[in-house]
Scaffold this motif. Structure first.
Motif, PDB file in Angstrom:
ATOM      1  N   ALA A   1       0.835  -1.208   0.000  1.00 17.28           N
ATOM      2  CA  ALA A   1       0.000   0.000   0.000  1.00 17.28           C
ATOM      3  C   ALA A   1       0.871   1.261   0.000  1.00 17.28           C
ATOM      4  O   ALA A   1       0.607   2.224  -0.722  1.00 17.28           O
ATOM      5  N   GLU A   2       1.936   1.220   0.791  1.00 18.75           N
ATOM      6  CA  GLU A   2       2.838   2.368   0.906  1.00 18.75           C
ATOM      7  C   GLU A   2       3.503   2.669  -0.452  1.00 18.75           C
ATOM      8  O   GLU A   2       3.569   3.829  -0.895  1.00 18.75           O
ATOM      9  N   ILE A   3       3.964   1.596  -1.111  1.00 16.56           N
ATOM     10  CA  ILE A   3       4.641   1.775  -2.398  1.00 16.56           C
ATOM     11  C   ILE A   3       3.652   2.249  -3.465  1.00 16.56           C
ATOM     12  O   ILE A   3       3.958   3.141  -4.258  1.00 16.56           O
ATOM     13  N   VAL A   4       2.433   1.690  -3.449  1.00 21.15           N
ATOM     14  CA  VAL A   4       1.417   2.111  -4.430  1.00 21.15           C
ATOM     15  C   VAL A   4       1.084   3.586  -4.221  1.00 21.15           C
ATOM     16  O   VAL A   4       1.047   4.374  -5.162  1.00 21.15           O
ATOM     17  N   ARG A   5       0.891   3.958  -2.962  1.00 26.60           N
ATOM     18  CA  ARG A   5       0.545   5.359  -2.634  1.00 26.60           C
ATOM     19  C   ARG A   5       1.612   6.302  -3.177  1.00 26.60           C
ATOM     20  O   ARG A   5       1.312   7.322  -3.800  1.00 26.60           O
ATOM     21  N   SER A   6       2.875   5.932  -2.966  1.00 28.24           N
ATOM     22  CA  SER A   6       3.954   6.835  -3.387  1.00 28.24           C
ATOM     23  C   SER A   6       4.204   6.763  -4.895  1.00 28.24           C
ATOM     24  O   SER A   6       4.970   7.560  -5.428  1.00 28.24           O
ATOM     25  N   SER A   7       3.584   5.788  -5.580  1.00 27.38           N
ATOM     26  CA  SER A   7       3.800   5.663  -7.026  1.00 27.38           C
ATOM     27  C   SER A   7       2.747   6.403  -7.843  1.00 27.38           C
ATOM     28  O   SER A   7       2.877   6.524  -9.061  1.00 27.38           O
ATOM     29  N   ILE A   8       1.689   6.879  -7.184  1.00 22.98           N
ATOM     30  CA  ILE A   8       0.664   7.638  -7.896  1.00 22.98           C
ATOM     31  C   ILE A   8       1.216   9.049  -8.127  1.00 22.98           C
ATOM     32  O   ILE A   8       1.623   9.703  -7.161  1.00 22.98           O
ATOM     33  N   PRO A   9       1.285   9.491  -9.393  1.00 26.87           N
ATOM     34  CA  PRO A   9       1.849  10.819  -9.652  1.00 26.87           C
ATOM     35  C   PRO A   9       1.094  11.890  -8.847  1.00 26.87           C
ATOM     36  O   PRO A   9      -0.141  11.871  -8.796  1.00 26.87           O
ATOM     37  N   PRO A  10       1.819  12.807  -8.209  1.00 25.89           N
ATOM     38  CA  PRO A  10       1.192  13.782  -7.305  1.00 25.89           C
ATOM     39  C   PRO A  10       0.175  14.692  -8.007  1.00 25.89           C
ATOM     40  O   PRO A  10      -0.755  15.189  -7.357  1.00 25.89           O
ATOM     41  N   ASP A  11       0.341  14.870  -9.335  1.00 26.27           N
ATOM     42  CA  ASP A  11      -0.597  15.757 -10.031  1.00 26.27           C
ATOM     43  C   ASP A  11      -1.938  15.074 -10.335  1.00 26.27           C
ATOM     44  O   ASP A  11      -2.895  15.722 -10.745  1.00 26.27           O
ATOM     45  N   MET A  12      -2.009  13.758 -10.143  1.00 27.02           N
ATOM     46  CA  MET A  12      -3.261  13.039 -10.415  1.00 27.02           C
ATOM     47  C   MET A  12      -4.085  12.962  -9.124  1.00 27.02           C
ATOM     48  O   MET A  12      -4.071  11.960  -8.410  1.00 27.02           O
ATOM     49  N   THR A  13      -4.800  14.035  -8.853  1.00 25.49           N
ATOM     50  CA  THR A  13      -5.473  14.142  -7.556  1.00 25.49           C
ATOM     51  C   THR A  13      -6.611  13.134  -7.369  1.00 25.49           C
ATOM     52  O   THR A  13      -6.838  12.655  -6.271  1.00 25.49           O
TER      53      THR A  13
END
Lengths: 219, 115
Positions: free
Chosen positions: B11-23
């Motif tokens: 979950a942690e890795i998935v969360r950090s892999s979502i591009p920050p601009d894709m809200t």
């Protein structure tokens, strides 16, 4: 849209383990990770190992259990510094020691004044095999009151370990245990693995085990 | 037995892999590679991940687990083969000096985000 990630799930643990390994190397401490199923006699093996190593080899122990400080109390009688980790509460807890737990525990030890740090992992032949803690070598302990086919049932554990101890050999005359089959099963999973057949109760077989351990300290 | 911890790391890795601009990103699929020697039970991992993923951008994501076979290579004769059972000697020359090439993987290959 597919986003490539390609990251190891255990990255965080592996990074911490690498830090531990670096620290232990700087302090010239050899770290041994001992693993086994519950009841194989890890603590008894360690009690005798400590009594034969101390004070010549300055040794400390980190011992992991879900509950109680029973093992630490037994091991502390040797005079070695002992740190007990409880991974859970009454309802159960972590099934293994992770690298960050070892980092915390090691920060309470005077590493500069140690030659050897032995980590007695949580009794479990599955999960601890997956978690690097920054150790230099791994030993798996099994005993003649378990099945001869343990190595075949838990191949990962026997693959990742460098040596195996077969404990409680004093009981062999009273059991139907086929020690040749056990040894052959270990070698089927890990050919050329050094195997020490010993009895923590009588001390039989400890010379070869201690010689191996002392040789590692010189490397 | 440690699948909950593994699920939390995923979950942690998935969360950090979502591009920050894709809200408003919704993750549809998480592609994992799990070696057959890895101490992970896929059904337990799926169950734990469902619990962890509740109320997150990946709550509906499918955990797609690709099982990676255990492939070994002999140091003596260079033979490569797939290990099926708990026997780790070279099937060609019987040597015990082998390296495990694959089968210990536990990694996130990619995530797929809804367009």
């Amino acid at each position: 849209m597919e986003i490539k990630v390609v990251r190891k799930v255990l990255d965080a643990n592996n990074t911490m383990a690498a830090q531990n390994r670096k620290l232990f190397a700087e302090k010239k401490v050899f770290v041994l990770n001992m693993m086994s199923s519950p009841g194989s006699g890890k603590t008894a093996t360690l009690e005798r190992t400590l009594s034969l190593l101390m004070p010549e080899v300055k040794t400390a122990v980190i011992v992991g259990d879900i509950c109680t400080s029973n093992d630490a109390d037994r091991l502390a009688k040797s005079g070695a510094p002992v740190i007990q980790i409880n991974t859970g509460d009454l309802s159960g807890g972590d099934c293994h020691l992770a690298a960050h737990i070892i980092a915390d525990a090691a920060s309470n030890l005077d590493l500069g004044n140690l030659d050897l740090l032995i980590v007695e992992n949580v009794g479990n032949l599955v999960c601890p095999a997956e978690f690097d803690i920054g150790e230099n070598a791994r030993t798996v302990v099994l005993s003649v009151t378990e099945g001869e086919d343990k190595p075949l049932k838990y191949p990962l554990m026997f693959r990742v370990c460098d040596t195996a101890i077969v404990n409680k050999i004093d009981l062999l005359p009273y059991l139907d245990y086929d020690i040749h089959a056990a040894v052959s099963n270990i070698l089927q999973v890990h050919p050329q693995m050094p195997i020490f057949q010993l009895s923590a109760k009588t001390g039989h077989g400890f010379d070869a085990w201690l010689n191996w351990l002392k040789r590692q300290l010189l490397i | 037995m440690h699948e909950m911890g593994i699920a939390m790391q995923v979950a942690e890795i998935v969360r950090s892999s979502i591009p920050p601009d894709m809200t408003d990103a919704r993750v549809e699929r998480i592609n994992l590679r799990v070696g057959r020697l890895a101490a992970i039970v896929p059904s337990s991992l799926r169950f734990c991940f469902e619990v962890i993923a509740k109320d997150t951008p990946f709550s509906d994501a499918v955990l797609n687990i690709e099982e990676v076979p255990v492939v070994a290579k002999c140091n003596d004769c260079q033979h490569e083969w797939t290990i099926e059972g708990p026997a780790f000697s070279c099937t060609a020359c019987k040597s015990g000096s082998i390296v495990i090439m694959s089968g210990r993987e536990l990694e996130i290959a990619s995530i797929e985000i809804a367009d």
